[in-house]
Design a protein around this motif. Structure first.
Motif, short mmCIF file in Angstrom:
data_model
loop_
_atom_site.label_atom_id
_atom_site.label_comp_id
_atom_site.label_asym_id
_atom_site.label_seq_id
_atom_site.Cartn_x
_atom_site.Cartn_y
_atom_site.Cartn_z
N SER A 104 0.82 -1.20 0.00
CA SER A 104 0.00 0.00 0.00
C SER A 104 0.85 1.25 0.00
CB SER A 104 -0.98 0.00 1.16
OG SER A 104 -0.28 -0.17 2.34
N GLU A 145 -7.77 -2.32 -1.60
CA GLU A 145 -6.56 -1.49 -1.59
C GLU A 145 -6.70 -0.36 -0.56
OE1 GLU A 145 -5.81 0.35 -5.37
OE2 GLU A 145 -4.07 1.45 -4.60
N ALA A 169 -4.52 0.21 2.86
CA ALA A 169 -3.74 1.44 3.06
C ALA A 169 -4.16 2.12 4.36
CB ALA A 169 -3.94 2.38 1.87
#
Ligand SMILES: Cc1cc2nc3c(=O)[nH]c(=O)nc-3n(C[C@H](O)[C@H](O)[C@H](O)COP(=O)(O)OP(=O)(O)OC[C@H]3O[C@@H](n4cnc5c(N)ncnc54)[C@H](O)[C@@H]3O)c2cc1C
Lengths: 424, 110
Positions: B34, B97, B101
């Protein structure tokens, strides 16, 4: 824009910006200058994020007319006796001391878009590479015939927080049992769609706590419906039966005029009398946005949906109530969310920071009564050139009391987080 | 990611109430690379409600929480096994994603 990928678009914008302003971030030159007008929900957040995320590489100036900022959010709770005035008033000291923001107290009167400078009323001139306008709203007083800035000293609007809020509080506290309030609600679009209805809830709450069982509140509305209407109406019935009457335009037929000296509002149907009038007129973007010629026929500023950049001038970002932000309501939460997208793009422009697809969000809580909070909110993204909601939610009418209490407590947490996010 | 931690997590979660496919999503997300700047940008949305001193005020502190726990919580809001309309809406707008992150960002904060 739909033919371009986001990355291509970002690159194209970056190139355009560089070509326009000839490298802002050339080594050895002065730091790029970002100037923000308005230290409210949008502007204070933008100043803090640009300063924090540039880690000293950008010169950040915040121009704000007032020495302190009193939030409109929770000002209804102050009216209802649930919060005190100090708890909704904030200083700019931490933005200056911990984030290095230059806070200039003064009124910005003129933007010179060609010369990229902004003039203050006292004659000071400040240059910018990127400008953020977050001036909030101005009131169009005479949209209610008979109302004016002077009349607001007798019949407060309290739609810009500060002395007006305190005036309305003083007048509310002075009411005797049996005295009545008449509110004239604003037409769309205005800041805080549920705000007028939370306000009457808090007025009724105050009456209840003071044992003023014979006082009533009448809302004369130019709109046929309003935000969270079912939730408010049920809440009024539950907490304050018979106290609040909402009158729609199909019934009153139109608001013709107000006379603040006699405390009367004339409509097609009838003349309404209140010991206290709370008149909330039509709204438009703050004067500086008009002066800079960024406003369209709606009285607000069109922006590019994935950056909050003005469609008129690419060096200027307009955020908060002054902007036309697609499906987002005019709220402090929205302004704060838009500020972060703008800050990211500004840093992309001036120090080539990475940019990512814009995400926006909003939640508006309203307090109807003790431990009875409701909320409405949504997530937003830039879709086909417009800010559109990608998911939304609203409190349910049949929720149990525990959920309402949690919702109210969430709003306290949000206020705390929100004001720290603005002022550090 | 630390293998020991992952296996510990898998162990502990087989006895918890998480749905089986949530476990594997947590592990998948942990494996994702990430971008730090992306995590920081996404996290700015959360800071409007979650701040570092929000003790006892209706919104939990998520700074410094365990990475797997953060991922599992976000997935639970996303699939609506955990109540709260605000967080369900927030999490509903996140892909793997983004969740990865964010979890990396908040677990690295104090
Ligand atoms: C009663 C009420 C309740 C509300 N409740 C909520 C709520 O619960 N949640 C929520 O999210 N929102 C709420 N809102 C809405 C929220 O207050 C506004 O949407 C928000 O403040 C908009 O932020 P802004 O930055 O656009 O403007 P503002 O916050 O109004 O900030 C504008 C600032 O710019 C300054 N300024 C303007 N022009 C100039 C100039 N030319 N030079 C220098 N300074 C200038 C002003 O002094 C002001 O400080 C409420 C509003 C009201 C009226």
């Amino acid at each position: 824009m739909s033919q371009l990928t986001r990355r291509q678009f970002t690159q194209a914008l970056g190139l355009g910006a560089a070509a326009l302003t000839v490298p802002i971030n050339v080594i050895g030159q002065a730091k790029p200058k970002v100037v923000i007008v308005g230290g409210g929900a949008g502007g204070a957040t933008a100043a803090r994020y640009v300063a924090k995320n540039s880690k000293g590489a950008v010169d950040v100036t915040l121009i704000e007319n007032s020495k302190t900022y009193t939030t409109c959010f929770f000002s209804n709770l102050y009216l209802g006796g649930v919060r005190d005035y100090d708890s909704i008033t904030h200083s700019y000291d931490t933005l200056a001391s911990d984030y290095g923001v230059k806070v200039v107290h003064g009124y910005a009167s003129e933007v010179d878009r060609n010369g990229r400078t902004i003039k203050l009323q006292d004659g000071t001139s400040i240059a910018y590479d990127r400008l953020v306008l977050s001036p909030g709203i101005d009131l169009i007083y005479d949209s209610v015939p008979g109302y004016s800035e002077e009349a607001a000293e007798i019949a407060p609007h309290a739609w810009q927080a500060g002395p007006q809020t305190q005036l309305l509080k003083t007048k509310l506290e002075a009411l005797q049992n049996g005295d009545n309030v008449v509110m004239v609600a604003p037409p769309n679009p205005y800041r805080c769609p549920p705000g007028p209805y939370e306000r009457v809830s808090m007025m009724a709450h105050l009456f209840k706590t003071k044992g003023m069982t014979d006082s009533t509140i009448t809302i004369l509305d130019p709109k046929p419906k309003f935000s969270k209407q079912g939730l408010f109406t049920a809440g009024w019935e539950k907490h304050y039966p018979g106290v609040i009457e909402w009158i729609s335009p199909d019934i009153h037929g139109g608001i013709l005029s107000v006379d603040v000296n006699t405390g009367t509002v004339e409509t097609d149907l009838d003349t309404f009398e209140g010991t206290l009038l709370n008149i909330i007129p039509k709204q438009t973007a703050g004067a500086i946005a008009h002066q800079a010629e960024l406003v369209d026929d709606s009285g607000f500023c069109q922006i590019v949906s994935d950056s909050m950049r003005s469609v008129v001038d690419e060096n200027i970002f307009v955020i908060g109530d002054a902007s036309v932000a697609g499906a987002m309501p005019k709220s402090g939460f929205s302004a704060n969310s838009q500020a972060k997208v703008a800050a990211m793009h500004i840093l992309g422009d001036v120090i080539s920071s990475k940019t990512f697809p814009a995400k926006y969000s909003n939640t508006c809580w309203s307090m109807i009564g003790t431990d009875d909070g409701v909320k409405v909110g949504a997530q937003y993204a830039s879709v086909d050139g417009k800010i559109a909601s990608t998911s939304k939610f609203v409190s349910q009418g049949d929720e149990d009391a525990m959920v309402r209490k949690e919702t109210f407590e969430e709003s306290l947490g949000w206020y705390d987080g929100m004001t720290k996010d603005m002022f550090g | 990611m630390n293998r020991l931690l992952i296996s510990l997590f898998v162990l502990c979660c087989t006895t918890s109430s998480y749905a089986g496919d949530t476990d594997s999503r947590v592990t998948d997300i942990l494996k994702l690379d990430s971008d730090e700047a992306y995590g920081e940008y996404l996290a700015s949305e959360c800071s409007t409600c979650h701040n570092t001193s929000s003790a006892d005020n209706g919104i939990p502190i998520i700074h410094g929480q365990d990475q797997q726990a953060l991922i599992a919580a976000l997935l639970a809001y996303q699939d609506k096994t955990r109540e709260n309309e605000t967080m369900q809406s927030v999490a509903g707008a996140l892909g793997n994603e983004e969740i990865g992150a964010l979890a990396r960002y908040f677990s690295s904060q104090k």
